[in-house]
Motif scaffolding. Structure first.
Motif, PDB file in Angstrom:
ATOM      1  N   GLU A   1      -7.915   4.737   5.478  1.00 46.61           N
ATOM      2  CA  GLU A   1      -7.420   5.725   4.530  1.00 46.61           C
ATOM      3  C   GLU A   1      -8.220   5.744   3.234  1.00 46.61           C
ATOM      4  N   PHE A   2      -8.966   4.690   2.960  1.00 45.47           N
ATOM      5  CA  PHE A   2      -9.750   4.622   1.728  1.00 45.47           C
ATOM      6  C   PHE A   2     -10.992   5.490   1.870  1.00 45.47           C
ATOM      7  N   LYS A   3     -11.361   6.124   0.782  1.00 46.60           N
ATOM      8  CA  LYS A   3     -12.489   7.053   0.817  1.00 46.60           C
ATOM      9  C   LYS A   3     -13.804   6.342   1.069  1.00 46.60           C
ATOM     10  N   ASP A   4     -13.935   5.139   0.529  1.00 44.86           N
ATOM     11  CA  ASP A   4     -15.193   4.400   0.645  1.00 44.86           C
ATOM     12  C   ASP A   4     -15.007   3.167   1.511  1.00 44.86           C
ATOM     13  N   ALA A   5     -16.045   2.779   2.209  1.00 42.76           N
ATOM     14  CA  ALA A   5     -15.987   1.589   3.051  1.00 42.76           C
ATOM     15  C   ALA A   5     -15.800   0.323   2.223  1.00 42.76           C
ATOM     16  N   ALA A   6     -16.384   0.308   1.027  1.00 38.02           N
ATOM     17  CA  ALA A   6     -16.200  -0.808   0.100  1.00 38.02           C
ATOM     18  C   ALA A   6     -15.521  -0.247  -1.153  1.00 38.02           C
ATOM     19  N   PRO A   7     -14.200  -0.092  -1.129  1.00 40.12           N
ATOM     20  CA  PRO A   7     -13.498   0.622  -2.206  1.00 40.12           C
ATOM     21  C   PRO A   7     -13.630  -0.060  -3.563  1.00 40.12           C
ATOM     22  N   ARG A   8     -13.740   0.778  -4.592  1.00 39.88           N
ATOM     23  CA  ARG A   8     -13.714   0.303  -5.971  1.00 39.88           C
ATOM     24  C   ARG A   8     -12.510   0.912  -6.667  1.00 39.88           C
ATOM     25  N   SER A   9     -11.817   0.101  -7.450  1.00 41.01           N
ATOM     26  CA  SER A   9     -10.603   0.584  -8.114  1.00 41.01           C
ATOM     27  C   SER A   9     -10.957   1.590  -9.200  1.00 41.01           C
ATOM     28  N   ILE A  10      -9.996   2.482  -9.461  1.00 40.82           N
ATOM     29  CA  ILE A  10     -10.167   3.522 -10.476  1.00 40.82           C
ATOM     30  C   ILE A  10      -8.954   3.511 -11.394  1.00 40.82           C
ATOM     31  N   GLY A  11      -9.083   4.171 -12.538  1.00 40.13           N
ATOM     32  CA  GLY A  11      -7.934   4.359 -13.412  1.00 40.13           C
ATOM     33  C   GLY A  11      -7.415   3.062 -13.996  1.00 40.13           C
ATOM     34  N   VAL A  12      -6.165   3.099 -14.433  1.00 39.69           N
ATOM     35  CA  VAL A  12      -5.515   1.956 -15.069  1.00 39.69           C
ATOM     36  C   VAL A  12      -4.264   1.605 -14.282  1.00 39.69           C
TER      37      VAL A  12
ATOM     38  N   THR B   1      -5.674  18.230  -5.279  1.00 41.70           N
ATOM     39  CA  THR B   1      -7.131  18.290  -5.113  1.00 41.70           C
ATOM     40  C   THR B   1      -7.736  16.945  -4.743  1.00 41.70           C
ATOM     41  N   ALA B   2      -6.953  15.870  -4.874  1.00 39.46           N
ATOM     42  CA  ALA B   2      -7.447  14.534  -4.521  1.00 39.46           C
ATOM     43  C   ALA B   2      -6.256  13.617  -4.297  1.00 39.46           C
ATOM     44  N   SER B   3      -6.483  12.573  -3.526  1.00 38.12           N
ATOM     45  CA  SER B   3      -5.407  11.617  -3.266  1.00 38.12           C
ATOM     46  C   SER B   3      -5.909  10.201  -3.525  1.00 38.12           C
TER      47      SER B   3
ATOM     48  N   PHE C   1       0.835  -1.193   0.000  1.00 39.06           N
ATOM     49  CA  PHE C   1       0.000   0.000   0.000  1.00 39.06           C
ATOM     50  C   PHE C   1       0.877   1.253   0.000  1.00 39.06           C
ATOM     51  N   GLY C   2       0.559   2.159  -0.917  1.00 41.96           N
ATOM     52  CA  GLY C   2       1.210   3.464  -0.958  1.00 41.96           C
ATOM     53  C   GLY C   2       0.156   4.530  -1.174  1.00 41.96           C
ATOM     54  N   TRP C   3       0.519   5.759  -0.928  1.00 41.31           N
ATOM     55  CA  TRP C   3      -0.451   6.854  -0.985  1.00 41.31           C
ATOM     56  C   TRP C   3       0.186   8.053  -1.665  1.00 41.31           C
ATOM     57  N   GLY C   4      -0.623   8.836  -2.380  1.00 43.75           N
ATOM     58  CA  GLY C   4      -0.082  10.021  -3.029  1.00 43.75           C
ATOM     59  C   GLY C   4      -1.152  10.863  -3.693  1.00 43.75           C
ATOM     60  N   ASP C   5      -0.710  11.957  -4.314  1.00 44.71           N
ATOM     61  CA  ASP C   5      -1.602  12.833  -5.071  1.00 44.71           C
ATOM     62  C   ASP C   5      -2.204  12.058  -6.238  1.00 44.71           C
ATOM     63  N   ALA C   6      -3.486  12.192  -6.442  1.00 48.89           N
ATOM     64  CA  ALA C   6      -4.177  11.390  -7.454  1.00 48.89           C
ATOM     65  C   ALA C   6      -3.612  11.617  -8.850  1.00 48.89           C
ATOM     66  N   ARG C   7      -3.376  12.864  -9.207  1.00 50.39           N
ATOM     67  CA  ARG C   7      -2.929  13.165 -10.575  1.00 50.39           C
ATOM     68  C   ARG C   7      -1.484  12.735 -10.795  1.00 50.39           C
ATOM     69  N   PHE C   8      -0.612  13.077  -9.857  1.00 53.15           N
ATOM     70  CA  PHE C   8       0.807  12.772 -10.036  1.00 53.15           C
ATOM     71  C   PHE C   8       1.066  11.275  -9.902  1.00 53.15           C
ATOM     72  N   TYR C   9       0.467  10.645  -8.906  1.00 55.10           N
ATOM     73  CA  TYR C   9       0.729   9.240  -8.631  1.00 55.10           C
ATOM     74  C   TYR C   9       0.294   8.353  -9.789  1.00 55.10           C
ATOM     75  N   GLN C  10      -0.810   8.705 -10.446  1.00 57.01           N
ATOM     76  CA  GLN C  10      -1.313   7.865 -11.528  1.00 57.01           C
ATOM     77  C   GLN C  10      -0.676   8.175 -12.884  1.00 57.01           C
ATOM     78  N   SER C  11       0.174   9.209 -12.944  1.00 60.47           N
ATOM     79  CA  SER C  11       0.824   9.545 -14.207  1.00 60.47           C
ATOM     80  C   SER C  11       2.025   8.633 -14.440  1.00 60.47           C
TER      81      SER C  11
END
Length: 222
Positions: free
Chosen positions: A150-161, A108-110, A80-90
């Motif tokens: 740390e997850f936004k949702d109690a039942a997290p769903r994956s996003i992005g690629v 604006t999001a993580s 598990f790692g954490w970061g800025d949504a835009r930078f981390y997924q680039s």
């Protein structure tokens, strides 16, 4: 007072250097001395370049109903790692000094990044270093609960690629915490270790080298 991008980068670099140089490894274990050795659990601190994360054996995860486990049914460990949504997924070729600065100051999001793997080795994880850290059973419960929180949702769903250049399977999930300097990815890893009972002052941590140094102190504790 206003700053140019160059000045802001210089300030961030200075703070990062200070975080790399400050603090010493605690050389204390993450559990009470009287804890039976056969009750301890191993977690892993993983370092890649400027980023760190923490990995746990899937079989050791206390909350067997957690939905993220079902997203990685065939892997033995989860990192598990954490970061800025835009930078981390680039992708690496898309990351620039300006995009790093924007993540540190104007996020604006993580997201939480989860990587499934079978062997805790640098080669298998495409990592620079992996350090084993031992936790008590209660420490493991506290660490995993802090990760779930740390997850936004109690039942997290994956996003992005999936992220190229990272072991697969790997998935991103929206996180609830705000990303900003100096509370960035290495602070996040240090805080998870702290939640697990490790003697680390997470608020002082900026650099990956500091996380690694502290983890080696825990690992080498008598």
């Amino acid at each position: 007072m206003t700053f140019t991008v160059r000045q802001l980068m210089s300030l961030l670099a200075t703070a990062l250097l200070a975080g790399m140089l400050s603090g010493c490894a605690a050389n204390e274990a993450c559990y009470e001395p009287a804890t039976p050795g056969d009750s301890l659990h191993t977690v892993y601190v993983v370092k890649r370049a400027w980023h760190t994360g923490v990995a746990v054996a899937a079989a050791d995860w206390p909350n067997r109903d957690w939905s993220v486990l079902a997203d990685f049914p065939h892997t033995r460990y989860l990192e598990f790692g954490w970061g800025d949504a835009r930078f981390y997924q680039s992708q690496a070729e898309e990351q620039t000094g300006w995009s790093a600065l924007r993540a540190a100051l104007f996020s604006t999001a993580s997201v939480v990044h989860v990587i499934g793997f079978d062997q805790p080795t640098p080669d298998a994880l495409l990592a620079d270093e992996i350090i084993e850290v031992r936790l008590s059973a209660q420490g493991l419960r506290n660490l995993t609960a802090s990760i779930e929180a740390e997850f936004k949702d109690a039942a997290p769903r994956s996003i992005g690629v999936p992220l190229r250049g990272t072991p697969e399977p790997n998935k991103f999930y929206y996180a609830k915490r705000r990303f900003f300097f100096p509370r960035m990815c290495n602070w996040w890893t240090a805080q998870r270790l702290h939640d697990g009972g490790c003697p680390i002052a997470a608020w002082t941590v900026v650099s990956p080298n500091r996380v690694v140094r502290e983890a080696k102190g825990f690992a080498g504790a008598p």
